[in-house]
Design a protein around this motif. Structure first.
Motif, mmCIF file in Angstrom:
data_model
loop_
_atom_site.group_PDB
_atom_site.id
_atom_site.type_symbol
_atom_site.label_atom_id
_atom_site.label_comp_id
_atom_site.label_asym_id
_atom_site.label_seq_id
_atom_site.Cartn_x
_atom_site.Cartn_y
_atom_site.Cartn_z
ATOM 1 N N GLN A 27 0.839 -1.197 0.000
ATOM 2 C CA GLN A 27 0.000 0.000 0.000
ATOM 3 C C GLN A 27 0.876 1.250 0.000
ATOM 4 N N THR A 28 0.274 2.357 -0.322
ATOM 5 C CA THR A 28 0.956 3.639 -0.225
ATOM 6 C C THR A 28 1.452 3.806 1.209
ATOM 7 N N GLY A 29 2.701 4.225 1.353
ATOM 8 C CA GLY A 29 3.307 4.399 2.666
ATOM 9 C C GLY A 29 4.145 3.214 3.117
ATOM 10 N N ASP A 30 3.992 2.066 2.450
ATOM 11 C CA ASP A 30 4.778 0.879 2.789
ATOM 12 C C ASP A 30 6.170 0.965 2.175
ATOM 13 N N THR A 31 7.112 0.281 2.802
ATOM 14 C CA THR A 31 8.472 0.164 2.272
ATOM 15 C C THR A 31 8.529 -1.022 1.322
ATOM 16 N N LEU A 32 9.235 -0.850 0.226
ATOM 17 C CA LEU A 32 9.379 -1.947 -0.729
ATOM 18 C C LEU A 32 10.064 -3.135 -0.075
ATOM 19 N N THR A 40 7.242 -10.370 -6.615
ATOM 20 C CA THR A 40 5.825 -10.142 -6.913
ATOM 21 C C THR A 40 4.947 -10.599 -5.755
ATOM 22 N N ARG A 41 5.244 -11.775 -5.209
ATOM 23 C CA ARG A 41 4.485 -12.277 -4.056
ATOM 24 C C ARG A 41 4.716 -11.398 -2.822
ATOM 25 N N ALA A 42 5.952 -10.948 -2.633
ATOM 26 C CA ALA A 42 6.254 -10.080 -1.482
ATOM 27 C C ALA A 42 5.464 -8.772 -1.574
ATOM 28 N N LEU A 43 5.209 -8.320 -2.795
ATOM 29 C CA LEU A 43 4.388 -7.128 -3.004
ATOM 30 C C LEU A 43 2.896 -7.436 -2.826
ATOM 31 N N GLY A 44 2.539 -8.714 -2.914
ATOM 32 C CA GLY A 44 1.134 -9.105 -2.849
ATOM 33 C C GLY A 44 0.392 -8.783 -4.133
ATOM 34 N N LEU A 45 1.115 -8.716 -5.243
ATOM 35 C CA LEU A 45 0.523 -8.328 -6.527
ATOM 36 C C LEU A 45 0.629 -9.443 -7.564
ATOM 37 N N ALA A 94 2.774 -11.466 -12.511
ATOM 38 C CA ALA A 94 2.517 -10.200 -11.826
ATOM 39 C C ALA A 94 1.254 -9.584 -12.405
ATOM 40 N N LYS A 95 0.472 -8.979 -11.550
ATOM 41 C CA LYS A 95 -0.622 -8.141 -12.055
ATOM 42 C C LYS A 95 0.010 -6.993 -12.822
ATOM 43 N N ARG A 96 -0.745 -6.393 -13.713
ATOM 44 C CA ARG A 96 -0.254 -5.207 -14.401
ATOM 45 C C ARG A 96 -0.381 -4.035 -13.420
ATOM 46 N N PHE A 97 0.757 -3.420 -13.092
ATOM 47 C CA PHE A 97 0.734 -2.309 -12.153
ATOM 48 C C PHE A 97 1.924 -1.405 -12.376
ATOM 49 N N ALA A 98 1.878 -0.252 -11.737
ATOM 50 C CA ALA A 98 3.023 0.650 -11.643
ATOM 51 C C ALA A 98 2.999 1.238 -10.246
ATOM 52 N N LEU A 99 4.166 1.540 -9.744
ATOM 53 C CA LEU A 99 4.245 2.243 -8.465
ATOM 54 C C LEU A 99 5.346 3.272 -8.534
ATOM 55 N N TYR A 100 5.165 4.300 -7.755
ATOM 56 C CA TYR A 100 6.170 5.357 -7.640
ATOM 57 C C TYR A 100 6.660 5.347 -6.197
ATOM 58 N N ALA A 101 7.970 5.268 -6.031
ATOM 59 C CA ALA A 101 8.558 5.220 -4.694
ATOM 60 C C ALA A 101 9.630 6.288 -4.552
ATOM 61 N N GLU A 102 9.746 6.812 -3.349
ATOM 62 C CA GLU A 102 10.839 7.709 -2.985
ATOM 63 C C GLU A 102 11.566 7.088 -1.815
ATOM 64 N N ASP A 103 12.874 6.904 -1.991
ATOM 65 C CA ASP A 103 13.710 6.279 -0.964
ATOM 66 C C ASP A 103 13.107 4.975 -0.450
ATOM 67 N N GLY A 104 12.546 4.187 -1.377
ATOM 68 C CA GLY A 104 12.035 2.865 -1.050
ATOM 69 C C GLY A 104 10.648 2.827 -0.449
ATOM 70 N N VAL A 105 10.009 3.981 -0.311
ATOM 71 C CA VAL A 105 8.660 4.039 0.263
ATOM 72 C C VAL A 105 7.668 4.338 -0.861
ATOM 73 N N VAL A 106 6.626 3.525 -0.947
ATOM 74 C CA VAL A 106 5.621 3.684 -2.000
ATOM 75 C C VAL A 106 4.825 4.959 -1.750
ATOM 76 N N LYS A 107 4.861 5.859 -2.720
ATOM 77 C CA LYS A 107 4.112 7.114 -2.639
ATOM 78 C C LYS A 107 2.816 7.046 -3.439
#
Length: 159
Positions: free
Chosen positions: A4-9, A105-110, A123-136
């Motif tokens: 989720q947003t706010g989680d660390t990769l 992919t499993r660790a992401l739950g996707l 993997a599900k089709r997705f994109a994520l944006y992260a800053e310093d390893g945290v999902v924004k």
């Protein structure tokens, strides 16, 4: 539960492909600075090869201009990812990541069960944006869709 947003990769080893293949730690690769990670259900599949990866290739310089690294992930072996990158003329700097056993992919739950199509876990089709390893920001596609994880959409959300 998916990331989720706010989680660390998660901290998982995947294979980064280019001229050679090397194991890389996802936290080290994506854990500093700004990064977009997008995932496709499979290399050489229609939407992935005709729209998803080509969109990020086309917009690669725009992401770089904003100081954003770009990585493509697929649950494929590194040899397939290497051949796909070559056939798509992926530019230097766009990271191609093979998650052969779907560990990241499993660790992401996707993960996506594509067994009905003879493809196993993907993997599900997705994109994520992260800053310093945290999902924004996280953009997960509904089954069969291609909109929110496109390069154009992700780039528009960063501006």
């Amino acid at each position: 539960m998916s990331i989720q947003t706010g989680d660390t990769l998660p901290d998982v080893v995947v294979q980064q492909v280019g001229e050679s293949t090397e194991p890389v730690n996802t936290r080290e690769l994506l854990g500093t600075g700004k990064a977009v990670l997008f995932a496709v259900p499979g290399a050489f599949t229609p939407t992935c090869s005709e729209q998803h990866l080509p969109g990020f290739i086309e917009k690669f310089d725009a992401f770089k201009a904003q100081g954003v690294d770009v990585a493509c992930l697929s649950v494929n072996d590194p040899f397939v990812m290497q051949a796909w990158a070559k056939s798509q003329q992926v530019p230097d700097g766009l990271k191609m990541l093979a998650d052969g056993n779907a560990d990241f992919t499993r660790a992401l739950g996707l993960e996506l069960d594509a067994s009905g199509y003879g493809m196993g876990v993907r993997a599900k089709r997705f994109a994520l944006y992260a800053e310093d390893g945290v999902v924004k920001q996280l953009f997960v596609e509904a089954p069969g869709e291609f909109r929110v994880s496109s390069a154009e959409h992700v780039l528009s959300q960063l501006s």
